[in-house]
Design a protein around this motif. Sequence first.
Motif, PDB file in Angstrom:
ATOM      1  N   TRP A  87      88.619  19.642  78.342  1.00 54.10           N
ATOM      2  CA  TRP A  87      87.277  19.561  77.761  1.00 54.10           C
ATOM      3  C   TRP A  87      86.143  19.633  78.775  1.00 54.10           C
ATOM      4  O   TRP A  87      84.981  19.803  78.390  1.00 54.10           O
ATOM      5  N   ARG A  91      94.343  20.569  74.468  1.00 44.36           N
ATOM      6  CA  ARG A  91      93.271  19.724  73.970  1.00 44.36           C
ATOM      7  C   ARG A  91      93.548  18.250  74.261  1.00 44.36           C
ATOM      8  O   ARG A  91      92.668  17.523  74.684  1.00 44.36           O
ATOM      9  N   GLN A 103      94.278  17.722  79.341  1.00 42.73           N
ATOM     10  CA  GLN A 103      93.117  18.072  78.531  1.00 42.73           C
ATOM     11  C   GLN A 103      92.340  19.192  79.231  1.00 42.73           C
ATOM     12  O   GLN A 103      92.628  19.535  80.382  1.00 42.73           O
ATOM     13  N   SER A 149      81.925  14.496  73.886  1.00 37.88           N
ATOM     14  CA  SER A 149      81.011  15.625  73.831  1.00 37.88           C
ATOM     15  C   SER A 149      79.682  15.243  74.468  1.00 37.88           C
ATOM     16  O   SER A 149      79.369  14.069  74.623  1.00 37.88           O
TER      17      SER A 149
END
Length: 387
Positions: free
Chosen positions: A165, A271, A163, A229
């Motif tokens: 992020w 992602r 990932q 997030s």
Amino acid sequence: MMRKLRIGMIGYKFMGKAHSNAYRSLPMFFPDAVKPEMTAICGRNEDAVKLAASQFGWMSTETDWRELIARDDIDVIDINAPSNAHKEIALAAAKSGKHIFCEKPLALSLHDARDMLVAAEEAGIKHMTGFNYRFSPAVQLVKKLIESGRLGTIYHFRAWFLQDWIMDPAFPLVWRLQKDIAGSGSHGDLGAHLIDLAHYLVGEIDEVIGMSETFIKERPLAEVMTGLSAKGNKNAPKGKVTVDDATLFMARFKSGALGSFEATRFAAGHRSTNSFEINGSLGSVKFDFERMNELDVYFTSDDKDVQGFRRVLATDPPHAYAEAWWPPGHTIGFEHTFIHEMLEFTTAIAEDRQPEPNFRDGVQCQAVLEAVECSIEERRWVKISEL
């Protein structure tokens, strides 16, 4: 046979939404299954949990998980709160005789995971650990190919979960980056899935050796966190990152097969690349969850002029779960793995058997996670049996 199970769920963000969708969808697509009744959802923020209840379809709310467990209209406790809350909630739920579904990793430590297993078994309840990737039809096909002997003797299992992020140094210090809450970083969050897939498909791991790195040592404190997030101010005070950003390890299976595992949140452009390849004496398979409906398969028995990896689309019978979904070639997604997972959980309760994967699988995974951490600290091979 029981016709419904009354669910009390603790947590209402990323996994809470995924679980809620699974409970709602299960009777629509599997009408013969036990129906989950979405009785109550629990979270500390009263306004937020009421909003989630309205959005997801829960009948009532609680702000104290102890009150939720004490209710006599609840059969199952679903735990998808942060990892540091798992043990206390699970012990209380077991004591009250409630069946338990708990997200992975099962606990912050192997000691805690073992305590949870003992409590669940002594209470005689059903228990399940949330390793949803097992329930992809393509992964089920891999299991079938291995168990039937069509891949022969398994030599290699190599896996990677990539990932990107948190690559921005200004990304806030979310709870997943704090060891006292999450237990570990990419290792426990992503690597746990790879370890469970390895156990499920290839068997128990005997010994490991690993390395890890935290690339960004400090981050701005988070103001708002939701799932993966978060919002924060890059000029805000900073806190220390106390988990790994990336962990790699090698393994030897009890069967003699060799394994390699990589989990990182610093792989630019990835992602959520959850992939593995298995090589056997009679063939190989390759899987990537970003293309979850497909499996690349190779058999050494094919005629030499047509040998090569073939793409198998696991979307129609006889592939697992296909009869419940769409016409051949019409794909399914991430959320369907949770529906299949809840099908196993509710069916196991109705059939009076332990679901798979259960707390034993969660403990087994936790043992490997800790063996890797021990290996990194002591810079040596570590046998799982040492722990």
